[in-house]
Design a protein around this motif. Sequence first.
Motif, PDB file in Angstrom:
ATOM      1  N   TYR A 121      -3.936   0.458  -2.577  1.00 31.75           N
ATOM      2  CA  TYR A 121      -3.466  -0.894  -2.339  1.00 31.75           C
ATOM      3  C   TYR A 121      -3.134  -1.565  -3.668  1.00 31.75           C
ATOM      4  O   TYR A 121      -3.937  -1.519  -4.616  1.00 31.75           O
ATOM      5  N   THR A 167     -10.136   4.256   1.409  1.00 32.54           N
ATOM      6  CA  THR A 167     -10.198   5.453   2.243  1.00 32.54           C
ATOM      7  C   THR A 167     -10.999   5.127   3.491  1.00 32.54           C
ATOM      8  O   THR A 167     -12.143   4.679   3.393  1.00 32.54           O
ATOM      9  N   LYS A 198       4.009   9.082   0.607  1.00 38.89           N
ATOM     10  CA  LYS A 198       4.811   8.092   1.333  1.00 38.89           C
ATOM     11  C   LYS A 198       5.281   6.989   0.395  1.00 38.89           C
ATOM     12  O   LYS A 198       4.806   6.863  -0.735  1.00 38.89           O
ATOM     13  N   GLU A 221      -5.455   5.345   9.388  1.00 38.75           N
ATOM     14  CA  GLU A 221      -4.084   5.192   8.898  1.00 38.75           C
ATOM     15  C   GLU A 221      -3.932   4.063   7.884  1.00 38.75           C
ATOM     16  O   GLU A 221      -2.853   3.888   7.297  1.00 38.75           O
ATOM     17  N   ASP A 222      -4.989   3.289   7.656  1.00 39.58           N
ATOM     18  CA  ASP A 222      -4.970   2.280   6.603  1.00 39.58           C
ATOM     19  C   ASP A 222      -5.299   2.885   5.232  1.00 39.58           C
ATOM     20  O   ASP A 222      -5.221   2.193   4.218  1.00 39.58           O
ATOM     21  N   THR A 223      -5.658   4.150   5.224  1.00 37.87           N
ATOM     22  CA  THR A 223      -5.982   4.818   3.967  1.00 37.87           C
ATOM     23  C   THR A 223      -4.779   4.831   3.041  1.00 37.87           C
ATOM     24  O   THR A 223      -3.696   5.280   3.415  1.00 37.87           O
ATOM     25  N   ALA A 224      -4.959   4.305   1.830  1.00 35.42           N
ATOM     26  CA  ALA A 224      -3.860   4.212   0.870  1.00 35.42           C
ATOM     27  C   ALA A 224      -4.384   3.603  -0.424  1.00 35.42           C
ATOM     28  O   ALA A 224      -5.516   3.098  -0.470  1.00 35.42           O
ATOM     29  N   ARG A 268       0.841  -1.201   0.000  1.00 33.50           N
ATOM     30  CA  ARG A 268       0.000   0.000   0.000  1.00 33.50           C
ATOM     31  C   ARG A 268       0.869   1.242   0.000  1.00 33.50           C
ATOM     32  O   ARG A 268       2.004   1.222   0.480  1.00 33.50           O
ATOM     33  N   GLN A 269       0.300   2.279  -0.557  1.00 32.27           N
ATOM     34  CA  GLN A 269       1.033   3.535  -0.652  1.00 32.27           C
ATOM     35  C   GLN A 269       0.104   4.687  -0.323  1.00 32.27           C
ATOM     36  O   GLN A 269      -0.861   4.951  -1.042  1.00 32.27           O
ATOM     37  N   ALA A 270       0.400   5.366   0.777  1.00 31.59           N
ATOM     38  CA  ALA A 270      -0.356   6.546   1.173  1.00 31.59           C
ATOM     39  C   ALA A 270       0.223   7.765   0.462  1.00 31.59           C
ATOM     40  O   ALA A 270       1.389   7.742   0.044  1.00 31.59           O
TER      41      ALA A 270
END
Length: 125
Positions: free
Chosen positions: A93, A122, A41, A88-91, A36-38
């Motif tokens: 995937y 999200t 980041k 904080e899992d928002t990214a 995953r990539q936010a």
Amino acid sequence: QLQASGGGLVQAGDSLRLSCAASGRTGSNYALAWFRQAPGKERDFVTAIRWSGGTTYYYSDSVKGRFTISRDNAKSTVYLQMNSLKPEDTAVYYCAAGLRLITSTIRFPTSYNYWGQGTLVTVSS
């Protein structure tokens, strides 16, 4: 070829299941993973299944106990069941496939040869 789907907007505490449909030949020693990539980041390892004689599962500390990776061989699809989601899992995937990976390389994006297009998750607070 990999095709990821299932992302969306959910609230904190909700669950979501991502799918990654795989096509093509993989041989007997390969791994399927989720990264995953936010925004702003780096792409981070989430989880992986590695087939090399036996089956080994890997999870990042941040998702262990909340996320589960599984595979439906008949459908050539890998799933990521995500429970107790947090903001904080928002990214975005991504699913990925790699050949002849070993434990020490399983968590690095550069170890994977094939990538899906990404699906956005999200999680609102």
